[in-house]
Design an enzyme around this catalytic site. Sequence first.
Site, PDB file in Angstrom:
ATOM      1  N   PHE A  26       0.827  -1.211   0.000  1.00  0.00           N
ATOM      2  CA  PHE A  26       0.000   0.000   0.000  1.00  0.00           C
ATOM      3  C   PHE A  26       0.867   1.269   0.000  1.00  0.00           C
ATOM      4  O   PHE A  26       0.806   2.086  -0.930  1.00  0.00           O
ATOM      5  CB  PHE A  26      -0.923  -0.063   1.233  1.00  0.00           C
ATOM      6  CG  PHE A  26      -1.554   1.229   1.632  1.00  0.00           C
ATOM      7  CD1 PHE A  26      -2.345   1.947   0.743  1.00  0.00           C
ATOM      8  CD2 PHE A  26      -1.379   1.730   2.927  1.00  0.00           C
ATOM      9  CE1 PHE A  26      -2.951   3.148   1.129  1.00  0.00           C
ATOM     10  CE2 PHE A  26      -1.986   2.914   3.324  1.00  0.00           C
ATOM     11  CZ  PHE A  26      -2.762   3.629   2.418  1.00  0.00           C
ATOM     12  N   ASN A  74      11.983 -12.461  -2.097  1.00  0.00           N
ATOM     13  CA  ASN A  74      11.584 -12.550  -0.700  1.00  0.00           C
ATOM     14  C   ASN A  74      12.838 -12.300   0.132  1.00  0.00           C
ATOM     15  O   ASN A  74      13.808 -13.049   0.016  1.00  0.00           O
ATOM     16  CB  ASN A  74      11.029 -13.961  -0.437  1.00  0.00           C
ATOM     17  CG  ASN A  74      10.469 -14.074   0.973  1.00  0.00           C
ATOM     18  OD1 ASN A  74      10.900 -13.379   1.896  1.00  0.00           O
ATOM     19  ND2 ASN A  74       9.501 -14.962   1.132  1.00  0.00           N
ATOM     20  N   THR A 137       6.146   1.791  13.508  1.00  0.00           N
ATOM     21  CA  THR A 137       4.700   1.957  13.675  1.00  0.00           C
ATOM     22  C   THR A 137       4.353   2.776  14.918  1.00  0.00           C
ATOM     23  O   THR A 137       5.120   2.767  15.894  1.00  0.00           O
ATOM     24  CB  THR A 137       4.013   0.578  13.803  1.00  0.00           C
ATOM     25  OG1 THR A 137       2.638   0.779  14.142  1.00  0.00           O
ATOM     26  CG2 THR A 137       4.643  -0.283  14.895  1.00  0.00           C
ATOM     27  N   TYR A 183       3.786  -7.838  17.425  1.00  0.00           N
ATOM     28  CA  TYR A 183       4.171  -6.917  16.342  1.00  0.00           C
ATOM     29  C   TYR A 183       4.848  -5.673  16.909  1.00  0.00           C
ATOM     30  O   TYR A 183       5.962  -5.303  16.510  1.00  0.00           O
ATOM     31  CB  TYR A 183       2.898  -6.552  15.569  1.00  0.00           C
ATOM     32  CG  TYR A 183       2.968  -5.400  14.597  1.00  0.00           C
ATOM     33  CD1 TYR A 183       3.554  -5.546  13.340  1.00  0.00           C
ATOM     34  CD2 TYR A 183       2.379  -4.169  14.912  1.00  0.00           C
ATOM     35  CE1 TYR A 183       3.561  -4.480  12.440  1.00  0.00           C
ATOM     36  CE2 TYR A 183       2.385  -3.116  14.016  1.00  0.00           C
ATOM     37  CZ  TYR A 183       2.976  -3.269  12.776  1.00  0.00           C
ATOM     38  OH  TYR A 183       2.977  -2.221  11.887  1.00  0.00           O
ATOM     39  N   LYS A 187       8.759  -4.524  16.431  1.00  0.00           N
ATOM     40  CA  LYS A 187       9.071  -3.218  15.827  1.00  0.00           C
ATOM     41  C   LYS A 187       9.900  -2.383  16.803  1.00  0.00           C
ATOM     42  O   LYS A 187      10.815  -1.670  16.397  1.00  0.00           O
ATOM     43  CB  LYS A 187       7.784  -2.459  15.486  1.00  0.00           C
ATOM     44  CG  LYS A 187       7.012  -2.997  14.294  1.00  0.00           C
ATOM     45  CD  LYS A 187       7.592  -2.520  12.962  1.00  0.00           C
ATOM     46  CE  LYS A 187       6.572  -2.567  11.854  1.00  0.00           C
ATOM     47  NZ  LYS A 187       7.177  -2.525  10.509  1.00  0.00           N
TER      48      LYS A 187
HETATM   49  N1  LIG Z   1      -0.439   1.700   6.640  1.00  0.00           N
HETATM   50  C1  LIG Z   1      -0.254   2.127   7.869  1.00  0.00           C
HETATM   51  O1  LIG Z   1      -1.038   2.922   8.370  1.00  0.00           O
HETATM   52  C2  LIG Z   1       0.908   1.696   8.694  1.00  0.00           C
HETATM   53  C3  LIG Z   1       0.867   2.016  10.048  1.00  0.00           C
HETATM   54  C4  LIG Z   1       1.959   1.692  10.833  1.00  0.00           C
HETATM   55  C5  LIG Z   1       3.060   1.072  10.286  1.00  0.00           C
HETATM   56  N2  LIG Z   1       3.088   0.761   8.964  1.00  0.00           N
HETATM   57  C6  LIG Z   1       4.298   0.098   8.472  1.00  0.00           C
HETATM   58  O2  LIG Z   1       4.601   0.552   7.157  1.00  0.00           O
HETATM   59  C7  LIG Z   1       5.118  -0.518   6.360  1.00  0.00           C
HETATM   60  C8  LIG Z   1       4.300  -0.674   5.077  1.00  0.00           C
HETATM   61  O3  LIG Z   1       2.944  -0.859   5.401  1.00  0.00           O
HETATM   62  P1  LIG Z   1       1.778  -1.028   4.316  1.00  0.00           P
HETATM   63  O4  LIG Z   1       0.564  -0.479   4.941  1.00  0.00           O
HETATM   64  O5  LIG Z   1       2.232  -0.549   2.999  1.00  0.00           O
HETATM   65  O6  LIG Z   1       1.652  -2.622   4.306  1.00  0.00           O
HETATM   66  P2  LIG Z   1       1.544  -3.649   3.060  1.00  0.00           P
HETATM   67  O7  LIG Z   1       1.270  -4.989   3.642  1.00  0.00           O
HETATM   68  O8  LIG Z   1       0.603  -3.122   2.053  1.00  0.00           O
HETATM   69  O9  LIG Z   1       3.014  -3.612   2.444  1.00  0.00           O
HETATM   70  C9  LIG Z   1       4.080  -4.411   2.878  1.00  0.00           C
HETATM   71  C10 LIG Z   1       4.727  -5.022   1.636  1.00  0.00           C
HETATM   72  O10 LIG Z   1       5.896  -5.751   2.050  1.00  0.00           O
HETATM   73  C11 LIG Z   1       5.973  -6.928   1.285  1.00  0.00           C
HETATM   74  N3  LIG Z   1       6.749  -7.934   2.010  1.00  0.00           N
HETATM   75  C12 LIG Z   1       6.463  -8.466   3.226  1.00  0.00           C
HETATM   76  N4  LIG Z   1       7.394  -9.390   3.549  1.00  0.00           N
HETATM   77  C13 LIG Z   1       8.278  -9.441   2.520  1.00  0.00           C
HETATM   78  C14 LIG Z   1       9.441 -10.205   2.273  1.00  0.00           C
HETATM   79  N5  LIG Z   1       9.864 -11.138   3.157  1.00  0.00           N
HETATM   80  N6  LIG Z   1      10.121 -10.000   1.133  1.00  0.00           N
HETATM   81  C15 LIG Z   1       9.688  -9.081   0.225  1.00  0.00           C
HETATM   82  N7  LIG Z   1       8.572  -8.331   0.401  1.00  0.00           N
HETATM   83  C16 LIG Z   1       7.875  -8.504   1.544  1.00  0.00           C
HETATM   84  C17 LIG Z   1       4.519  -7.365   1.095  1.00  0.00           C
HETATM   85  O11 LIG Z   1       4.372  -8.244  -0.020  1.00  0.00           O
HETATM   86  C18 LIG Z   1       3.813  -6.026   0.914  1.00  0.00           C
HETATM   87  O12 LIG Z   1       3.689  -5.699  -0.452  1.00  0.00           O
HETATM   88  C19 LIG Z   1       5.120  -1.743   7.275  1.00  0.00           C
HETATM   89  O13 LIG Z   1       6.394  -1.893   7.839  1.00  0.00           O
HETATM   90  C20 LIG Z   1       4.123  -1.403   8.354  1.00  0.00           C
HETATM   91  O14 LIG Z   1       4.420  -2.060   9.567  1.00  0.00           O
HETATM   92  C21 LIG Z   1       2.026   1.043   8.161  1.00  0.00           C
HETATM   93  O1  LIG Z   2     -13.959  -4.845  11.087  1.00  0.00           O
HETATM   94  C1  LIG Z   2     -13.304  -4.246  11.966  1.00  0.00           C
HETATM   95  C2  LIG Z   2     -11.873  -4.083  11.917  1.00  0.00           C
HETATM   96  C3  LIG Z   2     -11.238  -3.400  12.929  1.00  0.00           C
HETATM   97  N1  LIG Z   2     -11.928  -2.868  13.966  1.00  0.00           N
HETATM   98  C4  LIG Z   2     -11.246  -2.070  15.011  1.00  0.00           C
HETATM   99  O2  LIG Z   2     -10.730  -0.902  14.371  1.00  0.00           O
HETATM  100  C5  LIG Z   2      -9.535  -0.454  15.025  1.00  0.00           C
HETATM  101  C6  LIG Z   2      -8.455  -0.221  13.994  1.00  0.00           C
HETATM  102  O3  LIG Z   2      -8.082  -1.433  13.424  1.00  0.00           O
HETATM  103  P1  LIG Z   2      -6.961  -1.606  12.280  1.00  0.00           P
HETATM  104  O4  LIG Z   2      -7.191  -2.952  11.664  1.00  0.00           O
HETATM  105  O5  LIG Z   2      -6.932  -0.472  11.368  1.00  0.00           O
HETATM  106  O6  LIG Z   2      -5.602  -1.709  13.107  1.00  0.00           O
HETATM  107  P2  LIG Z   2      -4.949  -0.840  14.278  1.00  0.00           P
HETATM  108  O7  LIG Z   2      -5.228   0.609  14.135  1.00  0.00           O
HETATM  109  O8  LIG Z   2      -5.354  -1.451  15.570  1.00  0.00           O
HETATM  110  O9  LIG Z   2      -3.419  -1.155  14.049  1.00  0.00           O
HETATM  111  C7  LIG Z   2      -2.781  -0.803  12.831  1.00  0.00           C
HETATM  112  O10 LIG Z   2      -2.175   0.422  13.046  1.00  0.00           O
HETATM  113  C8  LIG Z   2      -0.814   0.609  12.952  1.00  0.00           C
HETATM  114  C9  LIG Z   2      -0.081  -0.300  11.987  1.00  0.00           C
HETATM  115  O11 LIG Z   2       1.181  -0.621  12.502  1.00  0.00           O
HETATM  116  C10 LIG Z   2      -0.754  -1.506  11.535  1.00  0.00           C
HETATM  117  O12 LIG Z   2      -1.102  -1.314  10.206  1.00  0.00           O
HETATM  118  C11 LIG Z   2      -1.900  -1.940  12.376  1.00  0.00           C
HETATM  119  O13 LIG Z   2      -1.331  -2.625  13.451  1.00  0.00           O
HETATM  120  C12 LIG Z   2      -9.251  -1.478  16.119  1.00  0.00           C
HETATM  121  O14 LIG Z   2      -9.760  -1.012  17.333  1.00  0.00           O
HETATM  122  C13 LIG Z   2     -10.045  -2.704  15.682  1.00  0.00           C
HETATM  123  O15 LIG Z   2     -10.416  -3.527  16.760  1.00  0.00           O
HETATM  124  C14 LIG Z   2     -13.330  -3.025  14.033  1.00  0.00           C
HETATM  125  O16 LIG Z   2     -13.993  -2.565  14.990  1.00  0.00           O
HETATM  126  N2  LIG Z   2     -13.954  -3.710  13.033  1.00  0.00           N
END
Ligand SMILES: NC(=O)c1ccc[n+]([C@@H]2O[C@H](COP(=O)([O-])OP(=O)(O)OC[C@H]3O[C@@H](n4cnc5c(N)ncnc54)[C@H](O)[C@@H]3O)[C@@H](O)[C@H]2O)c1
Ligand SMILES: O=c1ccn([C@@H]2O[C@H](COP(=O)(O)OP(=O)(O)O[C@H]3OC[C@@H](O)[C@H](O)[C@H]3O)[C@@H](O)[C@H]2O)c(=O)[nH]1
Length: 387
Positions: A26, A74, A137, A183, A187
């Site tokens: 994403f 990977n 995170t 997790y 991290k």
């Molecule tokens: N989206 C958010 O709000 C959010 C919040 C907190 C932290 N993060 C952190 O940001 C980073 C990216 O998050 P995202 O939302 O894009 O998640 P995502 O799952 O969409 O992207 C992660 C990507 O990493 C790839 N990947 C995982 N393991 C791999 C491996 N062993 N080798 C090669 N590729 C691999 C997956 O295929 C995936 O495309 C993560 O580290 C996540 O913990 C995201």
């Molecule tokens: O269908 C659903 C899904 C989720 N939830 C709730 O919605 C809240 C947010 O859930 P998310 O699935 O977005 O995940 P969280 O916000 O808890 O954590 C996320 O935030 C930080 C990142 O590191 C990760 O991408 C993830 O851990 C939680 O309280 C969860 O319990 C619902 O009530 N209904």
Amino acid sequence: MASPRLDLDGNLINPITICMIGAGGFIGSHLCEKLMSETPHKVLALDVYNDKIKHLLEPDTLPWAGRIQFHRLNIKHDSRLEGLIKIADLTINLAAICTPADYNTRPLDTIYSNFIDALPVVKYCSENNKRLIHFSTCEVYGKTIGSFLPKDSALRQDPAYYVLKEDESPCIFGSIEKQRWSYACAKQLIERLIYAEGAENGLEFTIVRPFNWIGPRMDFIPGIDGPSEGVPRVLACFSNNLLRGEPLKLVDGGQSQRTFVYIKDAIEAVLLMIENPARANGQIFNVGNPNNEVTVRQLAEMMTQVYSKVSGEAPLEKPTIDVSSKEFYGEGYDDSDKRIPDMTIINRQLGWNPKTSLWDLLESTLTYQHRTYAEAIKKAIAKPVAS
Ligand SMILES: NC(=O)c1ccc[n+]([C@@H]2O[C@H](COP(=O)([O-])OP(=O)(O)OC[C@H]3O[C@@H](n4cnc5c(N)ncnc54)[C@H](O)[C@@H]3O)[C@@H](O)[C@H]2O)c1
Ligand SMILES: O=c1ccn([C@@H]2O[C@H](COP(=O)(O)OP(=O)(O)O[C@H]3OC[C@@H](O)[C@H](O)[C@H]3O)[C@@H](O)[C@H]2O)c(=O)[nH]1
């Protein structure tokens, strides 16, 4: 001719090569899009999947052809990793298992992915004197101090008890049997290792703590473009319910609070980090939108209203249902109560501020979800189940 790109201190920005691990996810897909359309930088995009960046890779008549190269690998077991880090100027590591449904049900995979698999990346950057931007995170903060105060304590209203500061707030996790924290703990340990590599071996690093970045291409819609059994993050869960005309499931009453930031705002912050190393190195940055706070119940209500507007479909009479966390996520789930990022450091170092309101970001995201998935869901629902 385009005017030269200048950094925040007025210096010319030279084009660089970026090794982006997890580029097919994403955040990676949005970052690749930004780098291709607005900068001269090159990207070595590493991931096991490339569906979310296919539009940037083909056809080879695209204006940025030659500046982005996909490597399907990977990082758990691929000897090409060190070579790719060596030929780049900067490595950005986004690879992770980061969906809460996995933390308590696949804790080993979660810990390996977020700690063990990130170790060689840190080591190769440190040994080869390469800059690293590592994605951590907001979950490293865990629960707020305020959540341990009596329910009626006036101190709960005092920001000192809930605003999360990079250089001051403690990391507060639940007991070991609450495997949700596998997790956050992994991290936290990789953050500490990177910080120590900086202190002892001079690694140039930046750590990013995203606070619920949301937008198009986040996760998957179960049964359509992802595993039929998997549980994505809340945006995709609620989108899936809305697309299927089902009530949205509120875990434990939907009382937890989150601040949501639009992915396009957040990507601006990452670009500033990439292009201003002198201001970003050695820093840990919260990246979120403190003005977009809602309870999960309020999020469900707002998404229901916005979806009705963009789809033209009337909302259900009973748009939400309550479900226990044990039923939804299984044993060992726990939750962060509240997440407000302090913005002092990112403001001071990079002058960054988020712009998009929650309503506006949901409107553009749900317009995308409806356009991308509504037809496919209709077909899937109409298909007779094989006996
Ligand atoms: N989206 C958010 O709000 C959010 C919040 C907190 C932290 N993060 C952190 O940001 C980073 C990216 O998050 P995202 O939302 O894009 O998640 P995502 O799952 O969409 O992207 C992660 C990507 O990493 C790839 N990947 C995982 N393991 C791999 C491996 N062993 N080798 C090669 N590729 C691999 C997956 O295929 C995936 O495309 C993560 O580290 C996540 O913990 C995201
Ligand atoms: O269908 C659903 C899904 C989720 N939830 C709730 O919605 C809240 C947010 O859930 P998310 O699935 O977005 O995940 P969280 O916000 O808890 O954590 C996320 O935030 C930080 C990142 O590191 C990760 O991408 C993830 O851990 C939680 O309280 C969860 O319990 C619902 O009530 N209904």
